[in-house]
Design a protein around this motif. Structure first.
Motif, mmCIF file in Angstrom:
data_model
loop_
_atom_site.group_PDB
_atom_site.id
_atom_site.type_symbol
_atom_site.label_atom_id
_atom_site.label_comp_id
_atom_site.label_asym_id
_atom_site.label_seq_id
_atom_site.Cartn_x
_atom_site.Cartn_y
_atom_site.Cartn_z
ATOM 1 N N PHE A 128 -5.798 26.951 -5.552
ATOM 2 C CA PHE A 128 -5.554 26.019 -6.646
ATOM 3 C C PHE A 128 -4.339 26.406 -7.476
ATOM 4 C CE2 PHE A 128 -9.668 24.475 -5.457
ATOM 5 C CZ PHE A 128 -9.636 23.135 -5.814
ATOM 6 N N HIS A 129 -3.546 27.368 -7.000
ATOM 7 C CA HIS A 129 -2.249 27.632 -7.631
ATOM 8 C C HIS A 129 -1.117 27.010 -6.803
ATOM 9 C CE1 HIS A 129 -2.618 31.159 -4.895
ATOM 10 N NE2 HIS A 129 -1.348 30.909 -4.695
ATOM 11 N N HIS A 130 -1.464 26.448 -5.654
ATOM 12 C CA HIS A 130 -0.467 25.766 -4.827
ATOM 13 C C HIS A 130 -0.281 24.357 -5.397
ATOM 14 C CE1 HIS A 130 1.113 23.741 -1.150
ATOM 15 N NE2 HIS A 130 1.866 24.819 -1.178
ATOM 16 N N ILE A 131 0.791 24.178 -6.129
ATOM 17 C CA ILE A 131 0.991 22.961 -6.924
ATOM 18 C C ILE A 131 0.973 21.681 -6.086
ATOM 19 C CG2 ILE A 131 2.573 21.801 -8.531
ATOM 20 C CD1 ILE A 131 0.962 24.249 -9.641
ATOM 21 N N PRO A 132 1.631 21.613 -4.928
ATOM 22 C CA PRO A 132 1.554 20.368 -4.152
ATOM 23 C C PRO A 132 0.116 19.998 -3.751
ATOM 24 C CG PRO A 132 3.372 21.714 -3.363
ATOM 25 C CD PRO A 132 2.594 22.560 -4.331
#
Length: 192
Positions: free
Chosen positions: A127-131
């Motif tokens: 959930f830190h992977h923005i896309p």
């Protein structure tokens, strides 16, 4: 007339889930939001206590991204428990779209294991992977984030990655200079 309900026996029996939304409404914020705010406050206090300590400042910067990731995951996982969101997630999540076709006789087995399949998929997401977050929130929760904020957060996630995995250096070996004001700016960005 005042009506008072004695719910002690329900609460002592562990039936608190039904009252969480009432507690959150009374508090004016969800439990995940209160946890995130508390953690951000603690990180801010920590960095302010030793602004001359570069390792501590970098760790606090990294910690802010961790707080964001936990908050986004908590809110999303919680929302997917609602049937309409669960349906949008199952229908739109790419990994579920490419799964093998099963005979109709297997439909009940699939339904019986659906919640576990969803949980496994959600716990494997970053959930830190923005896309990924942008797509999931948009397709399933119908929430859009301002692009300028996402770009700033994406840059901060890359810096956090370098802090955590390369001791604060980028791929070329250049050291990220993270100072107290960078931590404060990132914290302010999380409150937007």
């Amino acid at each position: 007339a005042v009506c008072e309900l004695d719910l002690k026996w329900l609460i002592s029996a562990g039936w608190t889930d039904d009252f969480d939304d009432l507690e959150e409404k009374h508090a004016g914020a969800t439990q995940p939001l209160r946890h995130a705010r508390q953690s951000l406050s603690e990180l801010s206090a920590l960095v302010s206590s030793a602004p001359e300590n570069p390792v501590l400042v970098r760790m606090c910067y990294s910690g802010i991204i961790t707080v964001m990731e936990a908050y986004l995951a908590d809110i999303f996982i919680r929302a997917v428990k609602h049937p309409s969101v669960k349906r949008r997630f199952v229908e739109s999540y790419e990994a579920f779209q490419n799964s093998s076709k099963k005979p109709l006789s297997e439909v009940f087995n699939l339904l019986d294991s659906l919640d576990k399949t969803i949980e496994t998929a959600l716990l494997s997401l970053s959930f830190h992977h923005i896309p990924t977050v942008k797509q999931l929130y948009q397709e399933c929760l119908l929430v859009s984030f301002p692009p300028n904020i996402l770009n700033d957060i994406a840059r901060s996630v890359i810096i956090r990655h370098d802090i955590v995995h390369r001791n604060g250096r980028d791929k070329k070996g250049k050291h990220h200079l993270i100072e107290c004001h960078h931590v404060n700016q990132l914290e302010e960005l999380m409150h937007v």
